[in-house]
Motif scaffolding. Structure first.
Motif, mmCIF file in Angstrom:
data_model
loop_
_atom_site.group_PDB
_atom_site.id
_atom_site.type_symbol
_atom_site.label_atom_id
_atom_site.label_comp_id
_atom_site.label_asym_id
_atom_site.label_seq_id
_atom_site.Cartn_x
_atom_site.Cartn_y
_atom_site.Cartn_z
ATOM 1 N N ARG A 81 10.534 -4.069 -5.767
ATOM 2 C CA ARG A 81 9.163 -4.398 -5.426
ATOM 3 C C ARG A 81 9.099 -4.893 -3.976
ATOM 4 N N ASP A 82 7.926 -4.966 -3.433
ATOM 5 C CA ASP A 82 7.726 -5.480 -2.077
ATOM 6 C C ASP A 82 8.405 -4.631 -1.028
ATOM 7 N N GLU A 84 6.936 -1.719 -0.015
ATOM 8 C CA GLU A 84 5.930 -0.664 0.084
ATOM 9 C C GLU A 84 6.153 0.228 1.306
ATOM 10 N N GLN A 171 -1.096 8.292 1.271
ATOM 11 C CA GLN A 171 -2.375 8.410 1.956
ATOM 12 C C GLN A 171 -2.251 9.338 3.165
ATOM 13 N N ALA A 187 -8.163 7.378 7.392
ATOM 14 C CA ALA A 187 -7.919 6.658 6.140
ATOM 15 C C ALA A 187 -9.230 6.133 5.574
ATOM 16 N N ARG A 191 -10.961 7.144 1.901
ATOM 17 C CA ARG A 191 -11.378 6.244 0.820
ATOM 18 C C ARG A 191 -12.764 6.594 0.315
ATOM 19 N N ASN A 210 -4.972 4.793 -7.833
ATOM 20 C CA ASN A 210 -4.521 4.282 -6.539
ATOM 21 C C ASN A 210 -3.308 3.386 -6.736
ATOM 22 N N PRO A 212 -1.728 0.589 -4.602
ATOM 23 C CA PRO A 212 -2.035 -0.132 -3.355
ATOM 24 C C PRO A 212 -0.887 -0.072 -2.348
ATOM 25 N N TYR A 216 -2.042 7.858 -3.747
ATOM 26 C CA TYR A 216 -2.785 8.211 -4.953
ATOM 27 C C TYR A 216 -1.967 9.128 -5.854
#
Lengths: 226, 365
Positions: A81-82, A84, A171, A187, A191, A210, A212, A216
């Motif tokens: 995690r973390d 991204e 994205q 971007a 959206r 989505n 984050p 997507y």
């Protein structure tokens, strides 16, 4: 089921992944670091690769980049995690999807299946995903047999998501597909279009989900209501 | 041109140009008297050279105005006292006339050149100081970037070391299945351990200001969904009601961080509220501030706990086990990193209500 290559520096993790994969009928080979992983990939020609992003030495991203120089084998990235930005980097370097540690084996196997069901040369202008059908030639889409009235941009977004149905698309990848010539803040426009697209898709078994900070995923509910 | 300042030379020069001129004239008269005394032995050219020397010295430390004035006075004094015929401004020999003109030119030129040189020197000095300051600044920035990088590397490697065994335990457990009651206990414990580790890492990140928000246009419903998703299992015994998000326009915010802040509050609610009760999540936009309420129908917050609720490791009296005392502190840290905040209160009709507030940009569409 095919051959799977595990590239991970943790022996215990490799053993476990091997057990999970073998229980599903995969033939498994392993490597404990990037360079050996590349050699194994060249030698065994696996059908799918599981790549840990936190490899020592030549890191996961670099390994992936070098693998992509000569191979388009589906790659599933294992990350924590973390991370991204690293995940996005991996996806844009050519990973097909990722799972986040700690992951469930059901999730892992499902992802592996999705990324192997794919690509190859397409011989028809039609792509389908669940109840969704896209005609790339006529720019028409229909869901559950009902035509969707989409703008060209919405159609373009939906087509890249459908082509990768069940898989994450960053994205940036969507933006590049939809607007090959960069807009000012694409971007932001993306959206807006996605929120319109979602409204048109409604709640009919196909959802644009989505993630984050990443992108997507077109999610297909398998059993569409009769 | 700036008046040349010389911070590094402890110059005894009188501070004002008038003072300089006064001293200069005094010096000229002293020198003139001395030369007058030795005139029979040296001839009148000697005085001119002495005056020029005085002007050169004055030029090295004084302003241009006084030096040029001194040059004029010196020339006149020399003419009046020394050039024959003495005590007149009249010059008899053409050679003396040429000398007088040369004296003028040399004195004025010298004064001019020297002051220019000094101005150049001062500018150079200034430039040097500026450069030094920039270098020091750059060095400081490099140091802090280095410290940050080190911190992040450390955090990443600790994170990797702690999470790997947990992943292994959790994957292995799945292989066994949780039919076995012992395995079910390990499963519960490992989930808790995972939560503690994640919270500890997160609070470290928050406290080290390592949380860097990257706002992007978001649908609030996505954010709420991302907040709820990791807690499907914990939220299963509750009725979760999500309202208001669909009506909101696109907002510019860091969806991942907001979701993370929200999910800690949600987890907190699942620990305190009785199973079967309703957990309300309500989003609204209030003049460019996004407000999200999370209301549970539990026992509420003890009054004396309200001011301490968001402190690290604070656990209200009678808190159920399973919390780390970090979740709320992390939530607040994350919200504040985004210039937002979080408050807690008791709802007049029972239960606790947490409100996240976040200033946002609203999409015009």
């Amino acid at each position: 089921m095919g051959k799977a290559l595990i590239i991970d520096d943790e022996p215990q993790m490799r053993r476990l992944l091997r057990m999970v994969l073998e229980s599903r009928g995969y033939e498994v080979c392993e490597a404990d670091e990037g360079l050996r992983g590349l050699q194994e990939a060249a030698f065994h020609r696996p059908d799918v690769v599981l790549l840990d992003l936190g490899l020592p030495g030549m890191g996961g991203i670099e390994t992936l980049a070098r693998l992509r120089e000569w191979s388009d084998v589906p790659v599933l990235v294992l990350s924590v995690r973390d991370q991204e930005t690293v995940k996005v980097q991996a996806l844009e370097t050519g990973a097909d999807d990722y799972v986040t540690k700690p992951f469930g084996s059901a999730e892992l196997l499902a992802r592996l299946e999705v990324i192997q069901r794919r690509r190859g040369p397409r011989h028809t202008p039609e792509i389908t995903a669940g109840a969704l059908k896209l005609d790339l030639l006529r720019h028409e889409a229909d869901l559950d047999g009902e035509p969707l009235r989409l703008t060209p941009t919405e159609f373009s977004i939906l087509s890249i998501l459908t082509e990768h149905a069940g898989r994450i698309v960053t994205q940036n990848q969507i933006v590049k597909h939809v607007w090959p010539v960069q807009q000012s803040d694409p971007a932001e426009g993306l959206r807006v279009h996605i929120s319109h697209l979602r409204r048109k898709l409604g709640d009919r078994g196909v959802r644009v989900v989505n993630e984050p900070g990443i992108g997507y995923r077109l999610e297909i509910r398998q059993a569409s209501a009769p | 041109m700036n008046p040349p300042t010389q911070p590094n030379h402890p110059s005894p020069a009188p501070p004002s140009p008038e003072g300089q001129l006064g001293v200069g004239i005094a010096v000229l008269f002293v020198l003139a008297s001395a030369c007058w005394g030795v005139l029979p032995y040296t001839g009148h050219m000697f005085a001119a050279l002495v005056f020029l020397l005085a002007l050169v010295l004055a030029g090295t430390r004084w302003n241009r105005g006084p030096v040029l004035t001194m040059a004029v006075i010196g020339a006149l004094v020399w003419n009046f006292l020394f050039i024959p015929p003495q005590f007149t401004f009249h010059i008899e020999k053409p050679a003396d006339g040429v000398m007088f003109a040369l004296f003028f030119v040399v004195a004025l030129g010298m004064g001019h050149l020297i002051t220019r040189l000094r101005a150049r020197e001062a500018a150079l000095e200034q430039h040097h100081l500026e450069r030094e300051r920039l270098l020091a600044e750059k060095h400081r920035a490099e140091l802090s970037a280095e410290a940050e990088r080190l911190h992040r590397t450390l955090l990443d490697s600790v994170s990797h070391e702690l999470k790997t065994p947990i992943t292994i335990i959790r994957t292995a457990l799945e292989g066994i299945g949780t039919g076995n009651p012992y395995a079910a206990e390990i499963d519960t414990a490992s989930r808790r351990l995972q939560r503690i580790v994640e919270n500890l890492l997160e609070i470290t990140r928050v406290e080290a200001d390592a949380v860097k928000p990257t706002p992007d246009w978001c649908e609030v419903s996505d954010v709420l969904e991302a907040a709820v998703a990791p807690f499907q299992r914990e939220l299963a015994p509750f009725h979760t009601v999500i309202a208001g998000a669909d009506a909101l326009p696109l907002l510019k915010l860091d969806g991942r961080l907001v979701a993370q802040a929200l999910s800690n509050i949600l987890h907190n609610a699942t620990l305190h509220a009785p199973h079967g009760s309703v957990i309300d999540i309500r989003a609204r936009l209030n003049d460019r501030v996004l407000e999200i309420d999370i209301r549970d129908h539990g026992p509420g917050i003890p009054e004396d706990a309200v001011p301490h609720l968001f402190e690290k490791f604070y656990r209200a009296e009678g808190s159920p086990t399973g919390g780390t005392g970090l979740g709320l502190a992390i939530s607040r840290g994350l919200m504040r990193a985004m210039q937002g905040d979080i408050t807690a209160a008791n709802h007049p009709h029972g239960g606790a209500i947490f409100t996240l507030t976040l200033p946002v940009r609203v999409h015009p569409d």
